[in-house]
Design a protein around this motif. Sequence first.
Motif, PDB file in Angstrom:
ATOM      1  N   LEU A   1       0.445  -1.079  -0.146  1.00  0.00           N
ATOM      2  CA  LEU A   1      -0.089  -0.004   0.040  1.00  0.00           C
ATOM      3  C   LEU A   1       1.215   1.424   0.180  1.00  0.00           C
ATOM      4  N   GLY A   2       2.431   1.078   0.196  1.00  0.00           N
ATOM      5  CA  GLY A   2       3.206   2.396   0.148  1.00  0.00           C
ATOM      6  C   GLY A   2       3.861   2.938   0.990  1.00  0.00           C
TER       7      GLY A   2
ATOM      8  N   GLN B   1       5.997   3.335   9.736  1.00  0.00           N
ATOM      9  CA  GLN B   1       4.472   3.391   9.485  1.00  0.00           C
ATOM     10  C   GLN B   1       4.062   2.131  10.098  1.00  0.00           C
ATOM     11  N   ILE B   2       4.559   1.090   9.078  1.00  0.00           N
ATOM     12  CA  ILE B   2       3.807  -0.161   9.659  1.00  0.00           C
ATOM     13  C   ILE B   2       3.928  -1.021  10.905  1.00  0.00           C
TER      14      ILE B   2
ATOM     15  N   ALA C   1      -6.696   8.144   8.455  1.00  0.00           N
ATOM     16  CA  ALA C   1      -6.116   8.661   8.271  1.00  0.00           C
ATOM     17  C   ALA C   1      -4.394   8.664   7.420  1.00  0.00           C
ATOM     18  N   LEU C   2      -4.246   7.674   8.159  1.00  0.00           N
ATOM     19  CA  LEU C   2      -3.221   6.902   7.508  1.00  0.00           C
ATOM     20  C   LEU C   2      -3.756   6.688   5.525  1.00  0.00           C
ATOM     21  N   VAL C   3      -4.048   6.183   5.280  1.00  0.00           N
ATOM     22  CA  VAL C   3      -4.558   5.890   4.410  1.00  0.00           C
ATOM     23  C   VAL C   3      -4.554   7.158   3.220  1.00  0.00           C
TER      24      VAL C   3
ATOM     25  N   ASP D   1      -3.713  10.474   3.414  1.00  0.00           N
ATOM     26  CA  ASP D   1      -2.636  10.307   3.319  1.00  0.00           C
ATOM     27  C   ASP D   1      -1.912  10.117   2.462  1.00  0.00           C
ATOM     28  N   LEU D   2      -1.956   8.503   2.680  1.00  0.00           N
ATOM     29  CA  LEU D   2      -1.312   6.943   0.968  1.00  0.00           C
ATOM     30  C   LEU D   2      -1.916   8.546  -0.216  1.00  0.00           C
ATOM     31  N   ILE D   3      -2.677   8.416  -0.339  1.00  0.00           N
ATOM     32  CA  ILE D   3      -4.050   8.883  -1.100  1.00  0.00           C
ATOM     33  C   ILE D   3      -3.608  10.104  -2.296  1.00  0.00           C
ATOM     34  N   ARG D   4      -3.061  10.667  -0.884  1.00  0.00           N
ATOM     35  CA  ARG D   4      -2.684  12.404  -1.802  1.00  0.00           C
ATOM     36  C   ARG D   4      -1.306  12.161  -2.097  1.00  0.00           C
ATOM     37  N   GLN D   5      -0.670  11.320  -1.169  1.00  0.00           N
ATOM     38  CA  GLN D   5       0.928  11.385  -1.730  1.00  0.00           C
ATOM     39  C   GLN D   5       0.904  10.541  -3.031  1.00  0.00           C
ATOM     40  N   THR D   6      -0.127   9.379  -3.346  1.00  0.00           N
ATOM     41  CA  THR D   6       0.095   9.196  -4.907  1.00  0.00           C
ATOM     42  C   THR D   6      -0.535   9.774  -5.537  1.00  0.00           C
TER      43      THR D   6
END
Length: 340
Positions: free
Chosen positions: A56-57, A62-63, A76-78, A80-85
């Motif tokens: 998931l990146g 973080q893991i 919240a983390l997901v 953030d991951l969406i925005r980063q992706t």
Amino acid sequence: MLIGDVARRSGVSTRMLRHYDALGLVRPTGRTAGGYREYSAEDVRRIFHVESLRTLGLSLKQIGRALEDPAFTPSALVSDLIRQTEDRLAREEELLERLRAIDASTPTGWPEVLRVVELMRELDSTSAARRQQAVLARPEDVPVPAELLAGAVLTESDPHVAGALRWALARSGGDGMATLRAGAHSEDAGVRRRAVLAIAGMPEAPGAVEVLADALGDPDATVRRHAALALGRQGVAAAVPTLVGMVVEGSNDVDAAEVLGTLSLDPECTDRITTALVDELSAPTANSAARIRLTQALVELAGATAQEVLRQLAHDDDSDVALVATALVDVLEERCLDDR
């Protein structure tokens, strides 16, 4: 289970397993009598959890937090991951466009590649003056990729820089139509306006007339106006309704009237244009200002019918319209005397 067995079954290298151990991310539960790492079924399960989250990146840090903190919430983390992706994809898309622009320039050596890269950097400048200079100061013998110019046209908001880009694009030797055609169908009205305006300056480019004809039905009035003026100058009669509407609305009405005059030189268009203007003159919703503009447009038309309408308007109930029509009739009569 020893580390070699775990590596074979999980697909995770022994080196990475040792790294997980050093970080405290996945530590084997036990050790053999000889001191070798020994993993339990729960340890192996944790390894698979780590690998799943990595897909998931998530970073290893973080893991570790996700697996150790009972209060950790992934939402919240997901997000953030969406925005980063999304940011990463945007950067990669920009890189892809740059590579395509370089490829389109068919460079024969690295100097040509570096010149294109330099132009890209200058076009990305925050200074409008620098962007304009980058376009206008290019040596005549240095080709500029048309697709690069077309892409810059679609994003340029400064009118002076945009004009320089359109000028360079029209002279580029390539047509850039693939990029402009895509821009003409953008969801952003501003992009569509810039695309149609650029295509209007390249009327001979393959597919230009078709794109402009489609733009006559655009929901944005400015796009329709740009398209109508360009098509009218090319003698396309389909532009007549939009051009007449521009006269009524007072939007680029002088340009629209001139283009209608050019179209009226075609005998097949003369009566159609005159009838359209007369219909608007007699429309119950036409105010005095609109009727004056329509009267002024009539003087641009070829043919005796438009002249006769002007003579009738010289006696119009609206004194302002009558005054304008009288002056225009005098102009027409002077033209007739000059032509003798």
